[in-house]
Design a protein around this motif. Structure first.
Motif, PDB file in Angstrom:
ATOM      1  N   ILE A   1       0.836  -1.206   0.000  1.00  0.00           N
ATOM      2  CA  ILE A   1       0.000   0.000   0.000  1.00  0.00           C
ATOM      3  C   ILE A   1       0.870   1.254   0.000  1.00  0.00           C
ATOM      4  O   ILE A   1       0.646   2.195  -0.774  1.00  0.00           O
ATOM      5  CB  ILE A   1      -0.945  -0.005   1.220  1.00  0.00           C
ATOM      6  N   GLU A   2       1.876   1.277   0.873  1.00  0.00           N
ATOM      7  CA  GLU A   2       2.734   2.458   0.984  1.00  0.00           C
ATOM      8  C   GLU A   2       3.558   2.684  -0.281  1.00  0.00           C
ATOM      9  O   GLU A   2       3.744   3.823  -0.725  1.00  0.00           O
ATOM     10  CB  GLU A   2       3.656   2.322   2.202  1.00  0.00           C
ATOM     11  N   LEU A   3       4.057   1.607  -0.870  1.00  0.00           N
ATOM     12  CA  LEU A   3       4.843   1.744  -2.099  1.00  0.00           C
ATOM     13  C   LEU A   3       3.960   2.130  -3.279  1.00  0.00           C
ATOM     14  O   LEU A   3       4.364   2.932  -4.131  1.00  0.00           O
ATOM     15  CB  LEU A   3       5.578   0.441  -2.408  1.00  0.00           C
ATOM     16  N   ALA A   4       2.761   1.578  -3.334  1.00  0.00           N
ATOM     17  CA  ALA A   4       1.883   1.820  -4.481  1.00  0.00           C
ATOM     18  C   ALA A   4       1.495   3.290  -4.592  1.00  0.00           C
ATOM     19  O   ALA A   4       1.523   3.871  -5.681  1.00  0.00           O
ATOM     20  CB  ALA A   4       0.637   0.946  -4.378  1.00  0.00           C
ATOM     21  N   LYS A   5       1.136   3.915  -3.472  1.00  0.00           N
ATOM     22  CA  LYS A   5       0.691   5.308  -3.571  1.00  0.00           C
ATOM     23  C   LYS A   5       1.840   6.235  -3.945  1.00  0.00           C
ATOM     24  O   LYS A   5       1.644   7.216  -4.674  1.00  0.00           O
ATOM     25  CB  LYS A   5       0.015   5.757  -2.280  1.00  0.00           C
ATOM     26  N   ARG A   6       3.057   5.910  -3.517  1.00  0.00           N
ATOM     27  CA  ARG A   6       4.213   6.729  -3.891  1.00  0.00           C
ATOM     28  C   ARG A   6       4.629   6.469  -5.340  1.00  0.00           C
ATOM     29  O   ARG A   6       5.085   7.379  -6.032  1.00  0.00           O
ATOM     30  CB  ARG A   6       5.367   6.456  -2.929  1.00  0.00           C
ATOM     31  N   THR A   7       4.467   5.231  -5.791  1.00  0.00           N
ATOM     32  CA  THR A   7       4.807   4.909  -7.178  1.00  0.00           C
ATOM     33  C   THR A   7       3.838   5.579  -8.142  1.00  0.00           C
ATOM     34  O   THR A   7       4.235   6.055  -9.209  1.00  0.00           O
ATOM     35  CB  THR A   7       4.803   3.384  -7.394  1.00  0.00           C
ATOM     36  N   ARG A   8       2.569   5.631  -7.778  1.00  0.00           N
ATOM     37  CA  ARG A   8       1.597   6.349  -8.614  1.00  0.00           C
ATOM     38  C   ARG A   8       1.961   7.824  -8.713  1.00  0.00           C
ATOM     39  O   ARG A   8       1.857   8.435  -9.784  1.00  0.00           O
ATOM     40  CB  ARG A   8       0.188   6.182  -8.044  1.00  0.00           C
ATOM     41  N   PHE A   9       2.386   8.408  -7.602  1.00  0.00           N
ATOM     42  CA  PHE A   9       2.795   9.817  -7.616  1.00  0.00           C
ATOM     43  C   PHE A   9       4.019   9.999  -8.509  1.00  0.00           C
ATOM     44  O   PHE A   9       4.090  10.947  -9.299  1.00  0.00           O
ATOM     45  CB  PHE A   9       3.106  10.283  -6.191  1.00  0.00           C
ATOM     46  N   LEU A  10       4.981   9.096  -8.393  1.00  0.00           N
ATOM     47  CA  LEU A  10       6.179   9.156  -9.234  1.00  0.00           C
ATOM     48  C   LEU A  10       5.798   9.091 -10.709  1.00  0.00           C
ATOM     49  O   LEU A  10       6.313   9.863 -11.531  1.00  0.00           O
ATOM     50  CB  LEU A  10       7.118   8.003  -8.872  1.00  0.00           C
ATOM     51  N   LYS A  11       4.886   8.202 -11.043  1.00  0.00           N
ATOM     52  CA  LYS A  11       4.466   8.038 -12.441  1.00  0.00           C
ATOM     53  C   LYS A  11       3.719   9.271 -12.952  1.00  0.00           C
ATOM     54  O   LYS A  11       4.062   9.826 -14.006  1.00  0.00           O
ATOM     55  CB  LYS A  11       3.568   6.805 -12.570  1.00  0.00           C
ATOM     56  N   ASP A  12       2.696   9.689 -12.210  1.00  0.00           N
ATOM     57  CA  ASP A  12       1.798  10.738 -12.703  1.00  0.00           C
ATOM     58  C   ASP A  12       2.393  12.137 -12.601  1.00  0.00           C
ATOM     59  O   ASP A  12       2.233  12.950 -13.518  1.00  0.00           O
ATOM     60  CB  ASP A  12       0.478  10.705 -11.921  1.00  0.00           C
ATOM     61  N   GLU A  13       3.067  12.412 -11.488  1.00  0.00           N
ATOM     62  CA  GLU A  13       3.496  13.783 -11.218  1.00  0.00           C
ATOM     63  C   GLU A  13       4.941  14.071 -11.602  1.00  0.00           C
ATOM     64  O   GLU A  13       5.310  15.233 -11.771  1.00  0.00           O
ATOM     65  CB  GLU A  13       3.302  14.101  -9.726  1.00  0.00           C
TER      66      GLU A  13
END
Length: 330
Positions: free
Chosen positions: A167-179
């Protein structure tokens, strides 16, 4: 401390040509002075020098090595109502991603913990600066110091299980990808060169020839996070972004190329901050316990691969379901 701070804010506003960035050094100094009063001499306050499409909060508070205290998003002092900012898409992204966040217009400070507003303090009235043209008196000093104490006392909780880590890695990875990655690709496309564009071409040449930019942003971000996880499983004495390269297997050439840049290269600050954040999550993770968990469930042959499926179920469940990959205890 606050009297001097508000005086500086007033003086900057009085110039008539101040922008949001004009107030950055004053805010940095406020947090630096506070950290010194509580004997935290290893606190570093870094800010992004300019606004870019790649979206990070404006300030990062950290120890200069690994531990990240939190982030600050600043808005112009002309913004006298932070309610609309709080509900904006930008703030919602930050609140989802960064567990210890302050939002401020240099007068009001709002503290969010894991996305939830837990404290807010108004230390001076903006209209006194903007309308009455004078230095506002300090208000609620004790409450403000309590807010800062809560902010500076934060540390990531230790992670003991695979599901929480995913959960913690997924939300940061989405931010890395999108932002970060997606926006950097757009910026570099306009100038015709850049390090992310270089990796995009390398991925197309050596991995998937028809890879779209959207697919690349997704694949690259996953590669970074999962490479960090793989490196963490091999790290014995501490872990951070700069140590990752030494723990990437020599047999995976492209991954080592990616991490040679991430660990040893001159990363843009926007990307550095997010990857450092992912690294700290992994640093406080009990990796041995997670690997033991997989062994206990009969997934011991390749627990790193099994964790990828746990991560993917949280990060991109549609892709996981499309691939039809499900693991059950043997």
């Amino acid at each position: 401390m606050l009297k001097s701070y508000l005086k500086n804010v007033y003086e900057i506003a009085s110039r008539g040509d101040a922008t949001e960035v004009s107030y950055y050094s004053t805010l940095e100094n406020l947090f630096k002075v506070y950290s010194e009063t509580i004997n935290k001499t290893d606190v570093y306050i870094t800010s992004l020098p300019k606004k870019t499409e790649a979206g990070n909060p404006d300030f990062r508070i950290w120890d200069g090595k690994q531990h990240i205290v939190g982030y600050i998003e600043a808005k112009s002092p002309e913004v006298d109502n932070l309610d609309s900012i709080e509900d904006s898409e930008q703030l919602e992204r930050y609140r989802r991603t960064f567990p210890n966040l302050i939002l401020t217009n240099f007068f009001e400070f709002r503290l969010y913990r894991n996305g939830t507003l837990i404290d807010k303090v108004l230390i001076g009235r903006p209209f006194i600066v903007h309308k009455l043209k004078t230095v506002p008196p300090v208000e609620k000093k004790a409450d403000f110091l309590k807010l800062l104490e809560r902010f500076f006392s934060f540390s990531l909780p230790r992670v003991y299980d695979a599901e929480t880590l995913a959960i913690e890695l997924a939300k940061r990875t989405r931010f890395l990808k999108d932002e970060i990655v997606t926006q950097k690709l757009k910026e570099e496309e306009s100038i015709g060169k850049g390090f992310i564009s270089g990796f995009y071409e390398a991925f197309r040449k050596y991995l998937i020839s028809g890879l779209s930019k959207e697919e690349f942003a997704n694949l690259y971000s996953q590669t970074v996070t999962y490479g960090l996880f793989a490196a963490r499983t091999r790290s014995e004495n501490g872990f951070n972004r700069k140590l990752a390269y030494d723990n990437i297997p020599h047999t995976i050439g492209l991954l080592r190329d990616v991490f040679k840049f991430i660990s040893l290269g001159d990363l843009p600050q926007q990307m550095e901050w997010v990857i450092d954040d992912i690294s700290e999550v992994l640093a406080v993770t009990d990796v041995k316990n997670i690997l033991h968990q997989y062994f206990h469930e009969g997934k011991g042959k390749d627990p790193i691969v099994h964790f990828y499926e746990t991560f993917l179920a949280e990060y991109d469940p549609q892709t996981r379901e499309k691939r039809g990959v499900y693991y059950t205890p043997e």
